[in-house]
Write a protein that holds these residues in place. Structure first.
Motif, mmCIF file in Angstrom:
data_model
loop_
_atom_site.group_PDB
_atom_site.id
_atom_site.type_symbol
_atom_site.label_atom_id
_atom_site.label_comp_id
_atom_site.label_asym_id
_atom_site.label_seq_id
_atom_site.Cartn_x
_atom_site.Cartn_y
_atom_site.Cartn_z
ATOM 1 N N SER A 127 0.853 -1.006 0.254
ATOM 2 C CA SER A 127 0.300 -0.415 -0.109
ATOM 3 C C SER A 127 0.807 1.477 -0.158
ATOM 4 N N ILE A 128 2.049 1.154 0.490
ATOM 5 C CA ILE A 128 2.799 2.428 1.073
ATOM 6 C C ILE A 128 3.801 2.339 -0.455
ATOM 7 N N GLY A 131 1.045 3.969 -2.887
ATOM 8 C CA GLY A 131 0.877 5.180 -2.403
ATOM 9 C C GLY A 131 2.628 6.379 -3.335
ATOM 10 N N MET A 132 4.078 5.890 -3.285
ATOM 11 C CA MET A 132 4.927 5.982 -4.020
ATOM 12 C C MET A 132 4.306 6.396 -5.522
ATOM 13 N N GLU A 161 -5.783 -5.288 -0.485
ATOM 14 C CA GLU A 161 -6.306 -3.623 -0.931
ATOM 15 C C GLU A 161 -5.302 -2.987 -2.013
ATOM 16 N N TYR A 169 -5.760 1.988 -10.262
ATOM 17 C CA TYR A 169 -5.139 2.917 -10.987
ATOM 18 C C TYR A 169 -3.686 2.943 -11.743
ATOM 19 N N PHE B 56 -7.559 10.730 -4.976
ATOM 20 C CA PHE B 56 -8.016 8.957 -4.890
ATOM 21 C C PHE B 56 -8.739 8.609 -3.921
ATOM 22 N N ASN B 57 -10.027 8.193 -4.668
ATOM 23 C CA ASN B 57 -10.863 7.571 -3.701
ATOM 24 C C ASN B 57 -10.444 5.752 -4.086
ATOM 25 N N VAL B 58 -10.219 5.681 -3.151
ATOM 26 C CA VAL B 58 -9.144 4.377 -3.124
ATOM 27 C C VAL B 58 -10.426 2.981 -2.434
ATOM 28 N N GLU B 62 -9.801 0.944 3.906
ATOM 29 C CA GLU B 62 -9.074 2.970 5.303
ATOM 30 C C GLU B 62 -8.429 2.248 5.095
ATOM 31 N N GLN B 63 -7.787 0.716 5.630
ATOM 32 C CA GLN B 63 -6.036 0.398 6.189
ATOM 33 C C GLN B 63 -5.701 1.412 4.578
ATOM 34 N N ASN B 64 -5.285 0.422 3.551
ATOM 35 C CA ASN B 64 -4.577 1.480 2.213
ATOM 36 C C ASN B 64 -5.151 2.383 2.146
ATOM 37 N N GLY B 67 -2.375 3.747 3.933
ATOM 38 C CA GLY B 67 -0.792 3.601 2.483
ATOM 39 C C GLY B 67 -0.502 4.623 2.021
ATOM 40 N N VAL B 68 -1.934 4.275 1.493
ATOM 41 C CA VAL B 68 -1.631 5.133 -0.182
ATOM 42 C C VAL B 68 -0.945 6.875 0.600
ATOM 43 N N SER B 70 0.484 7.651 2.966
ATOM 44 C CA SER B 70 1.734 7.866 3.560
ATOM 45 C C SER B 70 2.804 7.839 3.032
ATOM 46 N N GLY B 71 1.977 6.730 1.667
ATOM 47 C CA GLY B 71 3.180 6.667 0.852
ATOM 48 C C GLY B 71 3.543 8.091 -0.314
ATOM 49 N N LEU B 72 2.649 8.772 -0.618
ATOM 50 C CA LEU B 72 2.684 9.757 -1.203
ATOM 51 C C LEU B 72 3.288 11.264 -0.319
ATOM 52 N N TYR B 74 5.526 10.261 2.114
ATOM 53 C CA TYR B 74 6.733 9.969 2.578
ATOM 54 C C TYR B 74 7.772 10.881 2.909
ATOM 55 N N ILE B 96 -2.130 1.510 10.926
ATOM 56 C CA ILE B 96 -1.529 2.473 10.228
ATOM 57 C C ILE B 96 -0.847 3.336 10.322
#
Lengths: 294, 321
Positions: A127-128, A131-132, A161, A169, B56-58, B62-64, B67-68, B70-72, B74, B96
């Protein structure tokens, strides 16, 4: 880019990296040797095979490739590779897990240059990484994002997920690599929760391209799979399942769940070093210099 | 300095959130927003319509979602707003949040709606009464609770400018306007909204207007002069303001639409226990779950309407003597 080392040279890098990893775990007195040894050849193929663009002098330059170690317990292997790449001094490996050391028990971006995400709690890395990869899309950047997963953590729902959301995406250059050593903490994966299998079909159902590496310790196979992954990831996310051996390289650790998460004692450490081709002199010199448990 | 009257007009916090996100998005081309299939309700959809490439509507994961986000975030080179209903954002994704947003102090701004019992008819599954407790327990996490839509706007700008992790608690309900539009928000600074000498009432969110009404009743009915404080940020909390007021009145009541365990009441009690021990009465949701009903019915059931608050406070004061 530097010339790619030969397969023999990669093998030698991996052997030396396994030795340093086990030295670090031995001195720490705790850690996860099994999963560190199983993922080592994957890490060497990535970092020394020319698949990860990083600059140790500028560890967070914006166009670097991102490697998210989702299986954060393989920290000793990851630190060894970072040290070999020049992110920090190799001697630092011997401070692993010690109070005040930048080398935390599980990788932490706050502490260690070259680490992209703080992990250790399983199932979060994909998931991280997603996002990256989406950030690259927003910014029009071309970097690649790798997520290094364990097989056991595929049991975490969050992994899927992320896999499904990646289908929606379709970020470019997102590559997941599963270190499929088939052992988790309690037992063999197929005995604890066999539902993770089949792996490739699950990723494919989530819209990913899947690649199988029959021997995740064979550099020819790894390099070939990574070449394909890099190419296809321009179109869709790619999952590589590398079939590996937990504890690879040390006979008594291989394929043995007992070595998931404990350090060898002195006797077993010496046996492991010999398995990895370390000379008696080098072992003795190391123990005399660093082993205060003596 | 404040506007509140018994018949104050109401302001829509969620609408102001959506509008402010659009303003910030125009200002900052790197800003990203993540939601989880509740964007029409949290109002992040307003941002999504303007900036679809950064929204981003994932879906329901909610965990993801965290995560997303956070990834954006970091690299800490952009601000990311992440929204959902509080139960799912702070509850479902707590670990998370702790592992990435909190531990690395990422510029992820968690803005959750649907908190407290005023969520109403949806019932206990959606009535998040424990969010402040679990968010303030996370190191680096700052916790802010707007009392109206005017201060919310200022909060959102400050939260955006700040480099670190935030939790902003919104609700489904519209709140009476308490602050003027030109109110200034500073993290860790509270407001004295009414001065008094007999006791201090510390309240957050919707309970700020209820506390002001209760203070009027206390004065008119019982001749008790209550000081009313809105700390706005629960973490960090305005310690000097709390201590100063406790020194003046010697008695403190906290009111929140949140569990009495781990929320505003415990934050205030911790400060006073260490720095100026005085009796503290915590009013909020007791150690139990909510149920279906209208917001007003539930506020009454839990004794959080102004007349009930005045009576509960007066009874407590009597018992102290």
């Amino acid at each position: 880019m530097e010339k790619r080392p030969s397969v023999d040279e990669l093998r030698e890098i991996a052997r030396r990296a396994r030795i340093e990893t086990l030295k670090a775990i031995y001195l720490a007195g705790s850690g996860h040797p099994g999963g560190s040894l199983s993922i080592m050849d994957i890490l060497v193929a990535l970092y020394f095979g020319g698949f990860v663009n990083v600059d140790p002098k500028n560890p967070y330059k914006p166009d670097r490739d991102r490697v998210v170690l989702s299986k954060g317990h393989a920290a000793p292997a990851f630190y060894t590779i970072l040290a070999f790449k020049g992110f920090f001094d190799r001697e630092l490996l011997y401070t692993l897990r010690k109070l005040g050391s930048p080398l935390q028990g599980h990788v932490s971006r706050k502490h260690t240059p070259g680490v992209e995400a703080s992990t250790g709690s399983l199932g979060q890395g994909l998931s991280i990484a997603l996002g990256m990869a989406l950030k690259a899309k927003v910014d029009g950047a071309n970097y690649r994002t790798y997520a290094l997963l364990s097989d056991g953590e595929l049991q975490e729902g969050m992994t899927w997920e992320a896999a499904m959301t990646a289908k929606h995406y379709r970020p470019k250059r997102l590559i997941a690599i599963v270190d499929n050593n088939n052992i988790q903490l309690d037992d063999f994966v197929h005995r604890v929760n066999s539902g993770i299998y089949p792996i490739e079909e699950k990723f494919e159902a989530c819209g990913w391209h899947a690649i199988t590496v029959e021997d995740g310790h064979d550099f020819n196979q790894l390099l070939e799979a990574l070449e394909e992954a890099v190419k296809v990831s321009e179109e869709k996310p790619v999952a590589v399942r590398a079939i590996t051996v937990k504890g690879k390289g040390v006979k008594f650790m291989e394929n043995n769940p007992a070595w998931h998460g404990k350090a060898p004692d002195r006797e077993k450490f010496i046996e492991a070093m010999k398995d990895l081709g370390v000379s008696d002199e080098e072992i003795e010199e190391f123990l005399n210099k660093y082993d205060r448990k003596g | 300095m404040f506007l509140y009257t018994k018949d104050a007009p109401k302001g829509d916090l969620r609408k102001v959130y959506g509008e402010t996100l659009v303003e910030l998005g125009k200002k900052d081309p790197k800003l990203c927003v993540v939601d989880g299939d509740l964007s029409t309700s949290t109002k992040t959809a307003m941002f999504g319509r303007e900036f679809p490439e950064r929204f981003f509507n994932v879906g329901i994961d909610e965990q993801n979602l965290v995560g997303v986000a956070s990834g954006l975030a970091y690299d800490k080179d952009r601000t990311v707003f992440a929204s959902s209903f509080s139960m799912f954002l702070t509850g479902r994704a707590w670990e998370i949040i702790r592992q990435h947003v909190g531990y690395n102090d990422l510029p992820v701004k968690l803005v959750a709606t649907h908190t407290g019992i005023t969520v109403g008819p949806d019932g206990a599954s959606h009535q998040m009464n424990e969010d402040i407790a679990i968010m303030r327990a996370i190191p680096n996490m700052r916790v802010v609770v707007p009392a109206d839509s005017n201060i919310l706007k200022k909060i959102l700008y400050k939260v955006y400018e700040h480099p670190g992790a935030f939790y902003v608690r919104l609700t489904r309900e519209k709140f009476p306007i308490v602050y003027p539009e030109n109110v200034e928000f500073e993290l860790g600074k509270g407001f004295v909204l009414r001065e008094g000498k007999d006791l201090t009432i510390v309240a957050i969110g919707l309970m700020v207007s209820h506390a002001l009404d209760a203070a009027t009743i206390l004065k008119e009915k019982y001749g008790v002069e209550a000081e009313v404080i809105d700390p706005v940020s629960v973490k960090p909390i305005d310690e000097p303001l709390l201590v100063e007021s406790a020194k003046k009145t010697g008695k403190v009541v906290t009111i929140e639409e949140h569990s009495v365990i781990g929320g505003l009441g415990d934050a205030v009690a911790s400060v006073l226990a260490e720095r100026y021990p005085v009796p503290v009465k915590k009013i909020g949701i007791p150690d139990t779950y909510g149920e279906s009903g209208t917001a007003q019915e539930l506020l009454r059931k839990f004794g959080l309407m102004p007349d009930q608050l005045a009576e509960r406070i007066y009874d407590w004061l009597k018992g102290l003597k």
